[in-house]
Design an enzyme around this catalytic site. Structure first.
Site, PDB file in Angstrom:
ATOM      1  N   ASP A  12       0.790  -1.259   0.023  1.00  0.00           N
ATOM      2  CA  ASP A  12       0.173   0.060  -0.171  1.00  0.00           C
ATOM      3  C   ASP A  12       0.755   1.260   0.191  1.00  0.00           C
ATOM      4  OD1 ASP A  12      -2.256  -1.786   0.057  1.00  0.00           O
ATOM      5  OD2 ASP A  12      -2.335  -1.543   2.237  1.00  0.00           O
ATOM      6  N   LYS A  15       1.846   2.096  -4.982  1.00  0.00           N
ATOM      7  CA  LYS A  15       2.191   1.687  -6.374  1.00  0.00           C
ATOM      8  C   LYS A  15       1.354   1.927  -7.340  1.00  0.00           C
ATOM      9  CE  LYS A  15       2.373  -2.178  -4.457  1.00  0.00           C
ATOM     10  NZ  LYS A  15       2.087  -1.822  -3.106  1.00  0.00           N
ATOM     11  N   GLY A  39      -4.450  -4.288  -3.757  1.00  0.00           N
ATOM     12  CA  GLY A  39      -5.470  -3.177  -4.140  1.00  0.00           C
ATOM     13  C   GLY A  39      -4.949  -2.006  -4.528  1.00  0.00           C
ATOM     14  N   HIS A  40      -4.815  -1.657  -6.057  1.00  0.00           N
ATOM     15  CA  HIS A  40      -3.891  -0.135  -6.244  1.00  0.00           C
ATOM     16  C   HIS A  40      -4.507   0.633  -6.690  1.00  0.00           C
ATOM     17  CE1 HIS A  40      -0.472  -3.391  -7.214  1.00  0.00           C
ATOM     18  NE2 HIS A  40      -0.603  -3.266  -5.881  1.00  0.00           N
ATOM     19  N   GLN A 221       2.095  -6.240  -3.428  1.00  0.00           N
ATOM     20  CA  GLN A 221       2.497  -6.122  -1.873  1.00  0.00           C
ATOM     21  C   GLN A 221       3.757  -5.297  -1.666  1.00  0.00           C
ATOM     22  OE1 GLN A 221       1.513  -9.599  -3.428  1.00  0.00           O
ATOM     23  NE2 GLN A 221      -0.438  -8.446  -2.758  1.00  0.00           N
TER      24      GLN A 221
HETATM   25  P1  GDP Z   1      -0.674   0.550  -3.587  1.00  0.00           P
HETATM   26  O1  GDP Z   1      -1.463  -0.794  -3.070  1.00  0.00           O
HETATM   27  O2  GDP Z   1       0.576   0.584  -3.366  1.00  0.00           O
HETATM   28  O3  GDP Z   1      -1.216   0.755  -4.968  1.00  0.00           O
HETATM   29  O4  GDP Z   1      -1.327   1.686  -2.697  1.00  0.00           O
HETATM   30  P2  GDP Z   1      -2.899   1.633  -2.274  1.00  0.00           P
HETATM   31  O5  GDP Z   1      -3.757   2.067  -3.318  1.00  0.00           O
HETATM   32  O6  GDP Z   1      -3.441   0.289  -1.284  1.00  0.00           O
HETATM   33  O7  GDP Z   1      -2.903   2.929  -0.870  1.00  0.00           O
HETATM   34  C1  GDP Z   1      -2.154   3.869  -1.267  1.00  0.00           C
HETATM   35  C2  GDP Z   1      -3.372   5.074  -0.603  1.00  0.00           C
HETATM   36  O8  GDP Z   1      -2.722   6.246  -0.829  1.00  0.00           O
HETATM   37  C3  GDP Z   1      -4.229   5.340  -2.217  1.00  0.00           C
HETATM   38  O9  GDP Z   1      -5.504   5.703  -1.395  1.00  0.00           O
HETATM   39  C4  GDP Z   1      -3.765   6.265  -2.870  1.00  0.00           C
HETATM   40  O10 GDP Z   1      -4.925   6.975  -3.557  1.00  0.00           O
HETATM   41  C5  GDP Z   1      -3.384   7.244  -1.796  1.00  0.00           C
HETATM   42  N1  GDP Z   1      -1.971   7.966  -2.292  1.00  0.00           N
HETATM   43  C6  GDP Z   1      -0.909   7.721  -2.774  1.00  0.00           C
HETATM   44  N2  GDP Z   1      -0.160   8.574  -3.084  1.00  0.00           N
HETATM   45  C7  GDP Z   1      -0.526   9.444  -2.127  1.00  0.00           C
HETATM   46  C8  GDP Z   1       0.066  10.687  -1.813  1.00  0.00           C
HETATM   47  O11 GDP Z   1       1.340  10.972  -2.180  1.00  0.00           O
HETATM   48  N3  GDP Z   1      -0.582  11.487  -0.805  1.00  0.00           N
HETATM   49  C9  GDP Z   1      -1.840  10.973  -0.510  1.00  0.00           C
HETATM   50  N4  GDP Z   1      -2.559  11.857   0.512  1.00  0.00           N
HETATM   51  N5  GDP Z   1      -2.303   9.756  -0.735  1.00  0.00           N
HETATM   52  C10 GDP Z   1      -1.646   9.067  -1.797  1.00  0.00           C
HETATM   53  P1  IMO Z   2      -0.842  -3.925  -2.327  1.00  0.00           P
HETATM   54  O1  IMO Z   2      -0.583  -4.831  -3.604  1.00  0.00           O
HETATM   55  C1  IMO Z   2      -0.936  -4.389   2.022  1.00  0.00           C
HETATM   56  C2  IMO Z   2      -1.111  -8.627   3.515  1.00  0.00           C
HETATM   57  C3  IMO Z   2      -2.396  -9.196   4.339  1.00  0.00           C
HETATM   58  C4  IMO Z   2      -1.611 -10.190   5.104  1.00  0.00           C
HETATM   59  C5  IMO Z   2      -0.539 -10.696   4.717  1.00  0.00           C
HETATM   60  C6  IMO Z   2      -0.993 -12.099   3.911  1.00  0.00           C
HETATM   61  O2  IMO Z   2      -2.220  -3.033  -2.324  1.00  0.00           O
HETATM   62  O3  IMO Z   2       0.127  -3.419  -1.683  1.00  0.00           O
HETATM   63  P2  IMO Z   2      -2.611 -12.903   1.635  1.00  0.00           P
HETATM   64  O4  IMO Z   2      -3.628 -12.213   1.483  1.00  0.00           O
HETATM   65  O5  IMO Z   2      -1.304 -12.266   0.616  1.00  0.00           O
HETATM   66  O6  IMO Z   2      -2.681 -14.135   2.189  1.00  0.00           O
HETATM   67  O7  IMO Z   2      -2.227 -11.905   3.050  1.00  0.00           O
HETATM   68  O8  IMO Z   2      -0.150  -9.835   3.439  1.00  0.00           O
HETATM   69  N1  IMO Z   2      -1.320  -8.164   2.306  1.00  0.00           N
HETATM   70  C7  IMO Z   2      -1.157  -6.741   1.805  1.00  0.00           C
HETATM   71  N2  IMO Z   2      -1.226  -5.705   2.584  1.00  0.00           N
HETATM   72  N3  IMO Z   2      -1.047  -4.556   0.732  1.00  0.00           N
HETATM   73  C8  IMO Z   2      -1.285  -5.584  -0.104  1.00  0.00           C
HETATM   74  O9  IMO Z   2      -1.247  -5.439  -1.547  1.00  0.00           O
HETATM   75  C9  IMO Z   2      -1.339  -6.938   0.454  1.00  0.00           C
HETATM   76  N4  IMO Z   2      -1.485  -7.878   0.057  1.00  0.00           N
HETATM   77  C10 IMO Z   2      -1.534  -9.025   1.016  1.00  0.00           C
HETATM   78  O10 IMO Z   2      -3.028  -8.110   5.109  1.00  0.00           O
HETATM   79  O11 IMO Z   2      -1.132  -9.535   6.223  1.00  0.00           O
HETATM   80 MG    MG Z   3      -2.817  -1.634  -1.615  1.00  0.00          MG
END
Ligand code: GDP
Ligand code: IMO
Ligand code: MG
Length: 421
Positions: A12, A15, A39-40, A221
């Site tokens: 998270d 990415k 979840g991107h 991840q």
């Molecule tokens: P990912 O899994 O690495 O793609 O990240 P996620 O989407 O799960 O979580 C990142 C969250 O931070 C999302 O809600 C993005 O919209 C938000 N986000 C990404 N970059 C920034 C930033 O520079 N500032 C803020 N405030 N939010 C951001």
């Molecule tokens: P993105 O790509 C954050 C965590 C889960 C759990 C562990 C194992 O959005 O960054 P799994 O479902 O793979 O068996 O879970 O890894 N986890 C993540 N945490 N971002 C993710 O993906 C994750 N995918 C799995 O919360 O601790």
């Molecule tokens: Mg994510």
């Protein structure tokens, strides 16, 4: 050359946004591991989209998006996502490709994930329950069904065989939920999957490389969740690090160019497992509130804490990071003071290395304090020359500690909210 974008923390890191930002510089965007546990999040014309299976380059019409062999694919999630993306005017049939070697997540994988987590009691992984662990177990156990098998007339027989095997395990777990509805959805989604571009992924990508096309590999991840190098057993089931790009797409190590590592300006983790800099006080609540730190896949509140440079340096090392993107700098805008973990204290001894079993030792963070940039909030900055001195100090420290360079700062969730240094 193949450049890589991956997470340096516990997932998270942002990415999705960063892949979407860099996508215009590439011809092919390819996911190489993970599955619908990811979840991107990206913003397209102000609209928030969360992608779980489809690469984050999909909103650039002229780009090829490839789901690589290292991914585990849930056809139901994929179909749902394709419907959403298609409704936004994207021609999936034109720019989405799937390797025939990609492993399929079947409904009993999800059931097994649920049953196995339920049995773990206090030592739950905190899995997203998407069937990831069981699906990768069937891959290494050499039982899995792959996307290319869909075209085989024996597919249903193979499916039934695997399902029966799973049923025995589910009986042992005393799992008795009715999964008929999941199966109906699954078979419907398989029909849809058959209509997509199923390719020989390794030839497909190597041909693009030979033709001089630019490839961007998108990690899911984060490095601290890597099956080998993460905080085992609180990890996911794939190699999330740059080495995973080679096995997850079928390309040679010498093809890897830039490794762009993403880190938040602080740390978060969702699910169980060690997190030395986790905050249980007001500062932690502030980070969660300002950063909207709730899981993009499960909605769970993310655990929040200060930047952990011991972990970041480790991640830079195992990935061969060539540039860092620091996201969510804006979330720190209101903090007067920041802390950065520079070592762990374990039984009174300081170390700058990740111990073998971080999950089993009491690693107390040793902090350095930094002044915040609340007087010149980053949200108002678009030019790298105009960085507040305090932010510059924070970044210089990260650079010198990790030996890698922060090259971009993201200061908001939207595509254009990025500062190039
Ligand atoms: P990912 O899994 O690495 O793609 O990240 P996620 O989407 O799960 O979580 C990142 C969250 O931070 C999302 O809600 C993005 O919209 C938000 N986000 C990404 N970059 C920034 C930033 O520079 N500032 C803020 N405030 N939010 C951001
Ligand atoms: P993105 O790509 C954050 C965590 C889960 C759990 C562990 C194992 O959005 O960054 P799994 O479902 O793979 O068996 O879970 O890894 N986890 C993540 N945490 N971002 C993710 O993906 C994750 N995918 C799995 O919360 O601790
Ligand atoms: Mg994510």
């Amino acid at each position: 050359m193949v450049d890589v974008i991956l997470g340096l923390q516990w997932g998270d890191e942002g990415k999705g946004k960063i892949v979407d930002y860099f996508a215009p510089n590439y011809d092919v965007i390819a996911r190489f591991q993970g599955g619908p546990n990811a979840g991107h999040t990206l913003y397209v014309n102000g609209k928030k989209i969360v992608l779980h299976q489809i690469p984050s380059g999909i909103f650039h019409q002229d780009k090829i998006n490839l789901i690589g062999n290292g991914v585990v694919l849930d056809p139901v999630t994929l179909k749902r996502e394709c419907d959403t993306v298609a409704a936004m005017g994207i021609d999936i049939k034109k720019n989405l490709f799937i390797s025939q070697r990609t492993n399929i997540i079947i409904p009993t994988h999800r059931a097994l994930d649920k049953a196995s987590e339920a049995q773990k009691g206090d030592s739950k992984i905190g899995s997203t329950l998407k069937g990831i662990g069981p699906a990768y177990m069937d891959k290494t156990g050499r039982n899995a069904l792959r996307v290319g098998d869909l075209l085989d007339k024996n597919f249903t027989t193979q499916y039934i065989k695997l399902r029966l095997k799973h049923q025995k395990l589910l009986d042992n777990f005393h799992f008795n939920e009715d999964i008929t509805a999941w199966e109906e959805e699954f078979f419907e989604a398989l029909e849809f999957l058959k209509t997509l571009n199923i390719v020989n992924g390794e030839y497909f990508i190597n041909k693009h490389i030979a033709d001089g096309k630019r490839i961007l590999a998108e990690g899911a991840q984060g490095s601290m969740l890597d099956i080998d190098f993460g905080t085992f057993p609180f990890v996911t089931s794939s190699n999330t690090i740059s080495a995973g790009v080679c096995t997850g797409l079928g390309i040679a190590p010498k093809q890897i160019g830039e490794v762009i590592g993403i880190t938040k300006a602080y740390c978060t983790r969702v699910g169980s497992g060690p997190f030395p800099t986790e905050l249980f006080d007001e500062a932690g609540d502030e980070l969660r509130k300002i950063g909207s730190e709730f899981g993009a896949t499960t909605g769970r509140p993310r655990r929040c804490g200060w930047m952990d440079l011991v972990a970041l340096k480790f991640s830079c090392m195992i990935n061969g990071v060539t540039q860092i993107v620091m996201t969510k700098a804006d979330v720190l805008d209101s903090f007067k003071e920041l802390k950065v973990c520079t070592a762990y204290s374990i039984n009174g001894e300081h170390t700058q290395e990740i111990p073998f079993q971080l999950a089993k030792v009491n690693a107390e963070p040793v902090y350095d304090n930094f002044k915040g940039w609340n007087e010149t909030p980053s949200i108002n900055i678009s030019n790298g020359q105009a960085l507040p001195t305090n932010m510059q100090d924070y970044i210089n420290y990260i650079n010198s500690y990790t030996g890698a360079q922060v090259k971009y700062i993201s200061n908001g969730p939207e595509r254009e909210q990025i500062i190039v240094l």
